[in-house]
Motif scaffolding. Structure first.
Motif, PDB file in Angstrom:
ATOM      1  N   PRO A   1       0.821  -1.230   0.000  1.00 39.99           N
ATOM      2  CA  PRO A   1       0.000   0.000   0.000  1.00 39.99           C
ATOM      3  C   PRO A   1       0.852   1.277   0.000  1.00 39.99           C
ATOM      4  CG  PRO A   1      -0.840  -1.564   1.603  1.00 39.99           C
ATOM      5  CD  PRO A   1       0.458  -2.120   1.094  1.00 39.99           C
ATOM      6  N   TYR A   2       1.957   1.247   0.711  1.00 33.68           N
ATOM      7  CA  TYR A   2       2.854   2.402   0.735  1.00 33.68           C
ATOM      8  C   TYR A   2       3.536   2.586  -0.616  1.00 33.68           C
ATOM      9  CZ  TYR A   2       2.141   1.820   5.742  1.00 33.68           C
ATOM     10  OH  TYR A   2       1.573   1.687   6.979  1.00 33.68           O
ATOM     11  N   ILE A   3       3.907   1.477  -1.235  1.00 33.69           N
ATOM     12  CA  ILE A   3       4.552   1.529  -2.548  1.00 33.69           C
ATOM     13  C   ILE A   3       3.589   2.121  -3.578  1.00 33.69           C
ATOM     14  CG2 ILE A   3       5.553   0.148  -4.415  1.00 33.69           C
ATOM     15  CD1 ILE A   3       6.418  -1.884  -2.173  1.00 33.69           C
ATOM     16  N   VAL A   4       2.349   1.652  -3.555  1.00 32.67           N
ATOM     17  CA  VAL A   4       1.334   2.153  -4.490  1.00 32.67           C
ATOM     18  C   VAL A   4       1.120   3.649  -4.286  1.00 32.67           C
ATOM     19  CG1 VAL A   4      -1.122   2.024  -5.097  1.00 32.67           C
ATOM     20  CG2 VAL A   4       0.197  -0.080  -4.780  1.00 32.67           C
ATOM     21  N   GLU A   5       1.035   4.072  -3.040  1.00 34.01           N
ATOM     22  CA  GLU A   5       0.845   5.492  -2.736  1.00 34.01           C
ATOM     23  C   GLU A   5       2.027   6.320  -3.239  1.00 34.01           C
ATOM     24  OE1 GLU A   5       0.278   8.386   1.142  1.00 34.01           O
ATOM     25  OE2 GLU A   5      -0.210   6.252   1.333  1.00 34.01           O
ATOM     26  N   LEU A   6       3.238   5.827  -3.024  1.00 34.18           N
ATOM     27  CA  LEU A   6       4.431   6.545  -3.486  1.00 34.18           C
ATOM     28  C   LEU A   6       4.503   6.586  -5.009  1.00 34.18           C
ATOM     29  CD1 LEU A   6       7.003   5.191  -0.904  1.00 34.18           C
ATOM     30  CD2 LEU A   6       6.263   7.574  -1.146  1.00 34.18           C
ATOM     31  N   ARG A   7       4.131   5.502  -5.651  1.00 34.32           N
ATOM     32  CA  ARG A   7       4.134   5.479  -7.121  1.00 34.32           C
ATOM     33  C   ARG A   7       3.152   6.494  -7.667  1.00 34.32           C
ATOM     34  NH1 ARG A   7       4.004  -0.500  -9.553  1.00 34.32           N
ATOM     35  NH2 ARG A   7       4.394   0.631 -11.463  1.00 34.32           N
ATOM     36  N   ALA A   8       2.000   6.632  -7.006  1.00 41.70           N
ATOM     37  CA  ALA A   8       0.995   7.603  -7.444  1.00 41.70           C
ATOM     38  C   ALA A   8       1.534   9.026  -7.337  1.00 41.70           C
ATOM     39  CB  ALA A   8      -0.279   7.454  -6.618  1.00 41.70           C
ATOM     40  N   LYS A   9       2.390   9.278  -6.363  1.00 41.11           N
ATOM     41  CA  LYS A   9       2.974  10.608  -6.171  1.00 41.11           C
ATOM     42  C   LYS A   9       4.225  10.807  -7.013  1.00 41.11           C
ATOM     43  CE  LYS A   9       1.529  10.963  -1.363  1.00 41.11           C
ATOM     44  NZ  LYS A   9       1.983  11.051   0.026  1.00 41.11           N
ATOM     45  N   GLY A  10       4.665   9.751  -7.704  1.00 40.76           N
ATOM     46  CA  GLY A  10       5.940   9.760  -8.407  1.00 40.76           C
ATOM     47  C   GLY A  10       6.051  10.667  -9.600  1.00 40.76           C
ATOM     48  N   GLY A  11       4.970  11.141 -10.145  1.00 38.55           N
ATOM     49  CA  GLY A  11       5.060  12.042 -11.278  1.00 38.55           C
ATOM     50  C   GLY A  11       5.063  11.325 -12.615  1.00 38.55           C
ATOM     51  N   ASP A  12       5.734  11.938 -13.578  1.00 37.10           N
ATOM     52  CA  ASP A  12       5.694  11.482 -14.963  1.00 37.10           C
ATOM     53  C   ASP A  12       6.474  10.198 -15.218  1.00 37.10           C
ATOM     54  OD1 ASP A  12       4.170  13.671 -15.527  1.00 37.10           O
ATOM     55  OD2 ASP A  12       5.850  14.891 -16.241  1.00 37.10           O
ATOM     56  N   THR A  13       7.534   9.977 -14.454  1.00 37.63           N
ATOM     57  CA  THR A  13       8.393   8.828 -14.710  1.00 37.63           C
ATOM     58  C   THR A  13       7.921   7.647 -13.873  1.00 37.63           C
ATOM     59  OG1 THR A  13      10.210  10.366 -15.009  1.00 37.63           O
ATOM     60  CG2 THR A  13      10.786   8.059 -14.785  1.00 37.63           C
ATOM     61  N   PRO A  14       7.243   6.705 -14.500  1.00 38.35           N
ATOM     62  CA  PRO A  14       6.773   5.565 -13.719  1.00 38.35           C
ATOM     63  C   PRO A  14       7.946   4.666 -13.308  1.00 38.35           C
ATOM     64  CG  PRO A  14       6.279   5.231 -16.027  1.00 38.35           C
ATOM     65  CD  PRO A  14       6.899   6.599 -15.904  1.00 38.35           C
ATOM     66  N   ALA A  15       7.938   4.304 -12.050  1.00 36.85           N
ATOM     67  CA  ALA A  15       8.979   3.411 -11.530  1.00 36.85           C
ATOM     68  C   ALA A  15       8.314   2.118 -11.094  1.00 36.85           C
ATOM     69  CB  ALA A  15       9.694   4.062 -10.356  1.00 36.85           C
TER      70      ALA A  15
ATOM     71  N   VAL B   1      10.229  14.994   9.155  1.00 35.79           N
ATOM     72  CA  VAL B   1       9.574  13.886   8.461  1.00 35.79           C
ATOM     73  C   VAL B   1       8.287  13.567   9.207  1.00 35.79           C
ATOM     74  CG1 VAL B   1       9.796  11.487   7.738  1.00 35.79           C
ATOM     75  CG2 VAL B   1      11.800  12.979   7.710  1.00 35.79           C
ATOM     76  N   SER B   2       7.194  13.467   8.469  1.00 41.94           N
ATOM     77  CA  SER B   2       5.894  13.196   9.098  1.00 41.94           C
ATOM     78  C   SER B   2       5.855  11.774   9.640  1.00 41.94           C
ATOM     79  CB  SER B   2       4.765  13.390   8.088  1.00 41.94           C
ATOM     80  OG  SER B   2       4.771  12.342   7.141  1.00 41.94           O
TER      81      SER B   2
ATOM     82  N   ARG C   1       6.353   5.791   9.042  1.00 41.98           N
ATOM     83  CA  ARG C   1       5.737   4.451   9.018  1.00 41.98           C
ATOM     84  C   ARG C   1       5.930   3.785   7.663  1.00 41.98           C
ATOM     85  NH1 ARG C   1       1.952   6.804  12.234  1.00 41.98           N
ATOM     86  NH2 ARG C   1       0.573   7.345  10.524  1.00 41.98           N
ATOM     87  N   ALA C   2       5.693   4.539   6.602  1.00 38.77           N
ATOM     88  CA  ALA C   2       5.834   3.989   5.250  1.00 38.77           C
ATOM     89  C   ALA C   2       7.269   3.540   5.002  1.00 38.77           C
ATOM     90  CB  ALA C   2       5.429   5.037   4.207  1.00 38.77           C
ATOM     91  N   VAL C   3       8.217   4.370   5.377  1.00 38.47           N
ATOM     92  CA  VAL C   3       9.619   4.034   5.140  1.00 38.47           C
ATOM     93  C   VAL C   3      10.055   2.856   6.016  1.00 38.47           C
ATOM     94  CG1 VAL C   3      11.987   4.895   5.349  1.00 38.47           C
ATOM     95  CG2 VAL C   3      10.245   6.280   4.220  1.00 38.47           C
ATOM     96  N   ALA C   4       9.532   2.774   7.223  1.00 37.51           N
ATOM     97  CA  ALA C   4       9.865   1.637   8.096  1.00 37.51           C
ATOM     98  C   ALA C   4       9.381   0.327   7.470  1.00 37.51           C
ATOM     99  CB  ALA C   4       9.251   1.836   9.481  1.00 37.51           C
ATOM    100  N   GLU C   5       8.190   0.328   6.915  1.00 33.60           N
ATOM    101  CA  GLU C   5       7.646  -0.883   6.275  1.00 33.60           C
ATOM    102  C   GLU C   5       8.453  -1.231   5.025  1.00 33.60           C
ATOM    103  OE1 GLU C   5       5.747  -3.976   6.866  1.00 33.60           O
ATOM    104  OE2 GLU C   5       4.883  -2.334   8.030  1.00 33.60           O
ATOM    105  N   ILE C   6       8.770  -0.236   4.234  1.00 39.17           N
ATOM    106  CA  ILE C   6       9.561  -0.455   3.028  1.00 39.17           C
ATOM    107  C   ILE C   6      10.961  -0.940   3.397  1.00 39.17           C
ATOM    108  CG2 ILE C   6      10.695   0.780   1.119  1.00 39.17           C
ATOM    109  CD1 ILE C   6       8.016   2.369   0.852  1.00 39.17           C
TER     110      ILE C   6
END
Length: 190
Positions: free
Chosen positions: A111-125, A148-149, A154-159
């Protein structure tokens, strides 16, 4: 060079993040070996031979960055190859039912990865690259002493947990200790 070699042997994730940082250090010094000698190499307590070797290492990276067109942004092919190897292993682990713990860890981070990808902009990773982008971003925030919020923490800890497991499996795979024929075992050979 010395640190990179050590990290490559011990933790592939730390190696990739370190090499991304080296790319940025080279860019911050305008791909100028004289600036790198002054601002980077001089800070190490090295003998003349070690200084020469480190200078040559930086010169070779500068040359590669120029030849590969990553002077302003992007990553060297050697670093992209490492990331590709992790992606291939990730896919193999997800496809193998013996690695249920790995799959579960991935789905906790997803879920964190998906959220970060959505915020990633034009270059899909891809998923793995997104994880590394998050870890590198966190490293840069910490180095810059930025706030850092709690959600980001939390997201970075899970990743981090997920990538640590992938990194561990990468080194086991390099030692031919990861995939085995023991159908009853969910653990790599020891």
């Amino acid at each position: 060079m010395i640190i990179a070699s050590q990290k490559r042997k011990e933790n592939i994730a730390e190696y990739i993040l370190y090499m991304w940082q080296i790319e940025d250090i080279i860019r911050a010094n305008n791909l100028d070996i004289d600036l790198i000698k002054k601002n980077v190499i001089s800070r190490f307590d090295l003998n003349e031979e070690q200084k020469r070797e480190m200078t040559e290492w930086y010169e070779s990276l500068i040359d590669m960055m120029r030849r590969e067109g990553v002077e302003k942004s992007g990553h060297l092919q050697i670093n992209r190859n490492m990331l590709s190897a992790l992606v291939a292993l990730h896919q193999a682990l997800l496809a193998d039912p013996k690695f249920g713990d790995y799959t579960a860890e991935f789905y906790r981070a997803l879920p964190y990865i998906v959220e970060l990808r959505a915020k990633g902009g034009d270059t899909p990773a891809g998923e793995i690259e997104t994880c590394f982008n998050a870890l590198y971003g966190m490293l840069m925030l910490r180095l810059g002493k930025k706030e850092v919020s709690p959600e980001t923490e939390r997201a970075v800890a899970e990743i981090t947990r997920f990538i640590a497991l992938l990194s561990r499996n990468f080194h086991l795979d390099e030692q031919d200790r990861l995939f085995n024929n023991d159908k009853d075992s969910d653990q790599p050979k020891k």
